[in-house]
Every structure is written in C-alpha cells, then in structure tokens.
Design a protein around this motif. Sequence first.
Motif, PDB file in Angstrom:
ATOM      1  N   ALA A 148      21.565 -23.369  18.133  1.00  0.00           N
ATOM      2  CA  ALA A 148      20.829 -24.523  18.652  1.00  0.00           C
ATOM      3  C   ALA A 148      19.830 -24.989  17.602  1.00  0.00           C
ATOM      4  O   ALA A 148      19.210 -24.177  16.907  1.00  0.00           O
ATOM      5  N   ALA A 149      19.691 -26.307  17.495  1.00  0.00           N
ATOM      6  CA  ALA A 149      18.762 -26.878  16.522  1.00  0.00           C
ATOM      7  C   ALA A 149      18.375 -28.279  16.954  1.00  0.00           C
ATOM      8  O   ALA A 149      19.004 -28.876  17.826  1.00  0.00           O
ATOM      9  N   ALA A 150      17.341 -28.776  16.339  1.00  0.00           N
ATOM     10  CA  ALA A 150      16.952 -30.176  16.484  1.00  0.00           C
ATOM     11  C   ALA A 150      16.626 -30.664  15.081  1.00  0.00           C
ATOM     12  O   ALA A 150      16.198 -29.885  14.225  1.00  0.00           O
ATOM     13  N   PHE A 151      16.838 -31.966  14.845  1.00  0.00           N
ATOM     14  CA  PHE A 151      16.463 -32.522  13.551  1.00  0.00           C
ATOM     15  C   PHE A 151      16.062 -33.970  13.697  1.00  0.00           C
ATOM     16  O   PHE A 151      16.437 -34.652  14.642  1.00  0.00           O
ATOM     17  N   TRP A 152      15.262 -34.426  12.755  1.00  0.00           N
ATOM     18  CA  TRP A 152      14.813 -35.805  12.703  1.00  0.00           C
ATOM     19  C   TRP A 152      14.589 -36.175  11.249  1.00  0.00           C
ATOM     20  O   TRP A 152      14.498 -35.322  10.382  1.00  0.00           O
ATOM     21  N   MET A 153      14.531 -37.476  11.000  1.00  0.00           N
ATOM     22  CA  MET A 153      14.297 -37.984   9.656  1.00  0.00           C
ATOM     23  C   MET A 153      12.860 -38.475   9.536  1.00  0.00           C
ATOM     24  O   MET A 153      12.388 -39.240  10.369  1.00  0.00           O
ATOM     25  N   ASP A 154      12.190 -38.049   8.473  1.00  0.00           N
ATOM     26  CA  ASP A 154      10.856 -38.563   8.171  1.00  0.00           C
ATOM     27  C   ASP A 154      10.965 -39.900   7.442  1.00  0.00           C
ATOM     28  O   ASP A 154      10.124 -40.773   7.604  1.00  0.00           O
ATOM     29  N   ASP A 155      11.992 -40.026   6.609  1.00  0.00           N
ATOM     30  CA  ASP A 155      12.282 -41.272   5.901  1.00  0.00           C
ATOM     31  C   ASP A 155      13.765 -41.262   5.541  1.00  0.00           C
ATOM     32  O   ASP A 155      14.491 -40.345   5.948  1.00  0.00           O
ATOM     33  N   ALA A 156      14.220 -42.228   4.769  1.00  0.00           N
ATOM     34  CA  ALA A 156      15.652 -42.394   4.505  1.00  0.00           C
ATOM     35  C   ALA A 156      16.290 -41.220   3.771  1.00  0.00           C
ATOM     36  O   ALA A 156      17.518 -41.046   3.832  1.00  0.00           O
ATOM     37  N   SER A 157      15.503 -40.405   3.099  1.00  0.00           N
ATOM     38  CA  SER A 157      16.091 -39.281   2.365  1.00  0.00           C
ATOM     39  C   SER A 157      15.464 -37.929   2.706  1.00  0.00           C
ATOM     40  O   SER A 157      15.680 -36.947   2.010  1.00  0.00           O
ATOM     41  N   THR A 158      14.692 -37.866   3.797  1.00  0.00           N
ATOM     42  CA  THR A 158      14.029 -36.617   4.176  1.00  0.00           C
ATOM     43  C   THR A 158      14.241 -36.338   5.662  1.00  0.00           C
ATOM     44  O   THR A 158      14.011 -37.210   6.494  1.00  0.00           O
ATOM     45  N   ALA A 159      14.673 -35.124   5.958  1.00  0.00           N
ATOM     46  CA  ALA A 159      14.849 -34.701   7.349  1.00  0.00           C
ATOM     47  C   ALA A 159      14.219 -33.333   7.530  1.00  0.00           C
ATOM     48  O   ALA A 159      14.073 -32.555   6.583  1.00  0.00           O
ATOM     49  N   ARG A 160      13.858 -33.048   8.774  1.00  0.00           N
ATOM     50  CA  ARG A 160      13.395 -31.703   9.134  1.00  0.00           C
ATOM     51  C   ARG A 160      14.311 -31.154  10.209  1.00  0.00           C
ATOM     52  O   ARG A 160      14.747 -31.874  11.110  1.00  0.00           O
ATOM     53  N   VAL A 161      14.588 -29.863  10.098  1.00  0.00           N
ATOM     54  CA  VAL A 161      15.449 -29.140  11.030  1.00  0.00           C
ATOM     55  C   VAL A 161      14.624 -28.026  11.652  1.00  0.00           C
ATOM     56  O   VAL A 161      13.957 -27.273  10.935  1.00  0.00           O
ATOM     57  N   VAL A 162      14.668 -27.918  12.983  1.00  0.00           N
ATOM     58  CA  VAL A 162      13.964 -26.858  13.714  1.00  0.00           C
ATOM     59  C   VAL A 162      15.006 -25.980  14.390  1.00  0.00           C
ATOM     60  O   VAL A 162      15.959 -26.487  14.994  1.00  0.00           O
ATOM     61  N   CYS A 163      14.807 -24.667  14.286  1.00  0.00           N
ATOM     62  CA  CYS A 163      15.679 -23.717  14.987  1.00  0.00           C
ATOM     63  C   CYS A 163      14.833 -22.541  15.458  1.00  0.00           C
ATOM     64  O   CYS A 163      13.662 -22.428  15.108  1.00  0.00           O
ATOM     65  N   PHE A 164      15.440 -21.663  16.248  1.00  0.00           N
ATOM     66  CA  PHE A 164      14.737 -20.449  16.641  1.00  0.00           C
ATOM     67  C   PHE A 164      14.499 -19.591  15.404  1.00  0.00           C
ATOM     68  O   PHE A 164      15.360 -19.491  14.525  1.00  0.00           O
ATOM     69  N   ARG A 165      13.335 -18.983  15.324  1.00  0.00           N
ATOM     70  CA  ARG A 165      13.005 -18.140  14.165  1.00  0.00           C
ATOM     71  C   ARG A 165      13.984 -16.976  14.024  1.00  0.00           C
ATOM     72  O   ARG A 165      14.295 -16.547  12.927  1.00  0.00           O
TER      73      ARG A 165
END
Length: 190
Positions: A148-165
């Motif tokens: 399971a994960a979630a992700f979003w884009m901060d800008d057109a070439s940058t994304a962050r991915v969150v997952c369980f530690r």
Amino acid sequence: MSDVALALGGASFDGLVKIEELAGQGMVTLRGDLTDKAIVKVVKDVFGVTLPGIRETVFAGSTGALWMSPDEALLLCSYDDAQAKADDLATKLADSHALVVNVSDARAVFQLKGSMMREVIAKLAPVDMSPDAFKPGMVRRTRMAQVAAAFWMDDASTARVVCFRSVAAYMFALLSTAADDASAVNHFTR
C-alpha cells in the motif's frame, strides 16, 4: 529529529530519477466526516490549510493535507510539531465524531525528482500517469507492486511516495529498480 525517522539512514539512489528518503515528516491521520464544518474549521485553525477535495492535496508551505478516502485525510507538518498538532486537533474535535492519530513514526516518505518521475511510478502503480490525467495537486492512494502506498506531485518533475515504515526498505528497492538507468521505456517522453 528522531532516530526512528531515519529508518534507512537517509537512503538515496540516482538513476532515471533521484530518489531520497525524506526523514522527519510529521503525519497526522484524521478520520471523520471531511465535509463537517466543525472539522474543516478545526483543521484550518490547527494546520492552517483547508481540507482537500477528492484525490487532491492542499499545501501552505511545509504544512499540507492529502485526501486519502471520503472519511480520511493525512495532515502534514514538521516532525517536531506533529504530536502537539495531533493533541490540539483531538482536543478541539472532542465533541465531533473523529479520530486523530500521529502516524509520523509509522510511515516513510520518499521523494522522486527528475524528468522520468512519471515513468518510474507508472511501472509500479496501476495509475494513469500521463500529464493530462495526473497533475500537481492530485494524490493517489493505491498499491505500488505488493504494498500500500500514496503519492502526489509537488511539481511537474517531483513526487513524494508514502508507505508504511515496515516496508520502507522494500519500497526503496522497488523505486530504485524502476529507476535503474537500463530500464528506461520513454513512454512519456515520446
């Protein structure tokens, strides 16, 4: 900054994109009716952001809110502020049907930066990553390979991915493999 926040020791990889573990991200899960005016007001008072719409993000500097489901938001702040903000939110929502939990130490965050970011994510998640379908300001809660994960884009070439530690090392390996220089497909650069 907590030693727990450095689970992979600030892991990084440089390939099709640069991948870095972002230590020290404060994260507070809020469960409740995200359209309830009392909840919306308290989130604005405590975190300084409005609650986002469906599959959207809202940021004000380093503080933000991510839509995770119809009754769940992930609120972002500095790691050092997370517990105090969670306590304040919970206290102010005591008369509302809501759950507030500081999940900062239960999650890991990775940043992907580079022009091939869409391609790297598309290899792992069942999400249309075309520029017309997924843009900055959007979030997806999904699976990346087996986790399971979630992700979003901060800008057109940058994304962050969150997952369980607990699966952070696995996620880092997945992202690094998908970003290997020899694995370019060039789907979004045609």
